[in-house]
Design an enzyme around this catalytic site. Structure first.
Site, PDB file in Angstrom:
ATOM      1  N   ASP A  24      52.258  40.172  43.363  1.00 58.02           N
ATOM      2  CA  ASP A  24      53.182  39.159  43.867  1.00 58.02           C
ATOM      3  C   ASP A  24      54.579  39.771  44.036  1.00 58.02           C
ATOM      4  OD1 ASP A  24      55.117  36.651  42.989  1.00 58.02           O
ATOM      5  OD2 ASP A  24      53.361  35.910  44.055  1.00 58.02           O
TER       6      ASP A  24
ATOM      7  N   ASP B 147      43.338  33.617  48.754  1.00 63.79           N
ATOM      8  CA  ASP B 147      44.672  33.453  48.166  1.00 63.79           C
ATOM      9  C   ASP B 147      45.410  32.316  48.865  1.00 63.79           C
ATOM     10  OD1 ASP B 147      47.337  33.829  47.252  1.00 63.79           O
ATOM     11  OD2 ASP B 147      46.973  35.968  46.978  1.00 63.79           O
TER      12      ASP B 147
ATOM     13  N   HIS C 202      44.866  33.979  44.040  1.00 64.83           N
ATOM     14  CA  HIS C 202      46.069  34.802  43.980  1.00 64.83           C
ATOM     15  C   HIS C 202      46.137  35.634  42.696  1.00 64.83           C
ATOM     16  CE1 HIS C 202      50.101  36.046  44.949  1.00 64.83           C
ATOM     17  NE2 HIS C 202      50.600  35.525  43.848  1.00 64.83           N
TER      18      HIS C 202
END
Length: 373
Positions: free
Chosen positions: A194, A321, A349
């Site tokens: 991320d 995701d 995710h």
């Protein structure tokens, strides 16, 4: 100095109450007014971010026209055909949450004696902490690797108020301090998830000789002079975007000033981040996630070919995701092609929760890739 521990073993500390001059939470009996206030706050924050971009650049430098299809079979974004791919197709098992299968997975693994490094440094994404890597750390250590998970400033068990973090350098300080202490002849494999992708990019620029490889797991793999906000601008501006719906802006310095942090709506966490993750991991995240400092999202990152460009990069896609969608991941890869692209099929995710063994297999594969000929 950052904390390099797995915080799920420790008793969670009560979160400090944050001073808010402007709240975007719902008021009982006033749903319409709450919705209007939330939209207004979001528009204000986004308008500020876009204004900063215009003032700094005068024009957009990056292609933000993300295609909406999540299919990559036909190469819809025109990726270089020579870019190799690998995928893990192991079906999800009800035993995924348990760590007992680790022994079965690792018992036949024999690591080459000439590995460049056996040390993984794991960097969490926005709102997460070192705690999110507990399965990955166990798997790596049982295979013979060393695993270090970093708590970035204002994250995990770091005591800093996220609203007080005003720069990217401050946010990544625990990582840079760790890298400074790496021995002269030692190297590590940086893994960023991320927003952690931006953080490891920062470290790659500062310490290229200490990084053997960099692995981006559904991560912000930005280019020179790009901001993290640029990656998500189109998605966030769409009124029906899940990412936009989940955001709660915090104005610790008053509503007349820019936002200081972003909090994620806990009711939308599973849908956006953990749509395939075990319930116990979703519960862990719901009590452990913290607000994300806003200022680092607006900061441009200077990356050079000499430093950042000298480090070998690998990208791991997550196919289901809902946060950094497959189309956004494809666009990141197209704009800044890594050496190789892998994919964890059926992952949300957070593959360290939903597909830990599949993710581990890919980390092992990348670690064993020899030097370029």
């Amino acid at each position: 100095m950052g904390n390099h521990v797995v915080c799920f073993r420790r008793k969670a500390k009560p979160k400090p109450k944050l001073k808010r001059s402007s709240s975007t939470r719902s008021v009982p009996g006033s749903k319409e007014r709450a919705s209007f206030r939330k939209d207004s706050a979001q528009q204000q924050a986004l308008a500020y971010a876009l204004q900063q971009q215009q003032q700094q650049n005068g024009h957009a430098r990056y292609d933000l026209s993300f295609e909406r299809s999540s299919s990559t079979r036909n190469n819809p974004l025109g990726m270089p055909k020579g870019l190799p791919r690998s995928a893990s197709a192991r079906p999800r098992s009800s035993n995924d949450p348990l760590l007992q299968p680790v022994q079965l997975l690792n018992q036949d693994v024999k690591l080459p004696a000439d590995l460049e490094t056996k040390h993984f440094v794991l960097v969490h994404g926005g709102g997460f902490g070192a705690w999110c890597w507990y399965k990955t750390m166990a798997l790596l250590e049982d295979t013979g690797f060393k695993a270090t998970a970093i708590d970035l400033t204002g994250s995990g068990i770091d005591s800093t108020d996220p609203n007080k973090v005003t720069s990217l350098s401050e946010y990544v300080k625990p990582l840079t301090e760790f890298c400074e202490k790496i021995g002269k002849d030692e190297k590590v494999i940086l893994v960023g998830h991320d927003f952690g992708g931006v953080c490891i990019s920062y470290a790659m620029e500062c310490f290229p000789s200490k990084v053997a490889k960099a692995i981006f797991i559904s991560a912000a793999m930005i280019t020179n002079q790009q901001r993290t906000f640029d990656i998500f601008a189109k998605e966030v501006m769409e009124s029906d975007s899940l990412l936009r719906k989940a955001q709660i802006f915090i104005y610790a310095n008053g509503s007349e000033n820019p936002p200081t942090a972003i909090e994620l709506d806990k009711e939308l966490l599973r849908e956006m981040l953990f749509n395939h993750s075990p319930s116990k991991d979703v519960a862990l995240a719901s009590v452990s996630m913290r607000p994300i400092p806003f200022a680092p999202f607006l900061e441009k990152l200077s990356l050079t070919e000499k430093n950042y460009g000298s480090v070998r990069r690998f990208f791991i896609e997550t196919s289901d995701d809902q946060a950094i969608t497959p189309s956004v991941q494809e666009n990141l890869i197209k704009l800044n092609p890594p050496e190789q692209v892998y994919r964890v099929k059926g992952s949300d995710h957070s593959p360290f929760f939903s597909k830990p063994q599949a993710l581990h297999k890919l980390l092992l594969e990348i670690a064993q890739i020899g030097p370029n000929q």
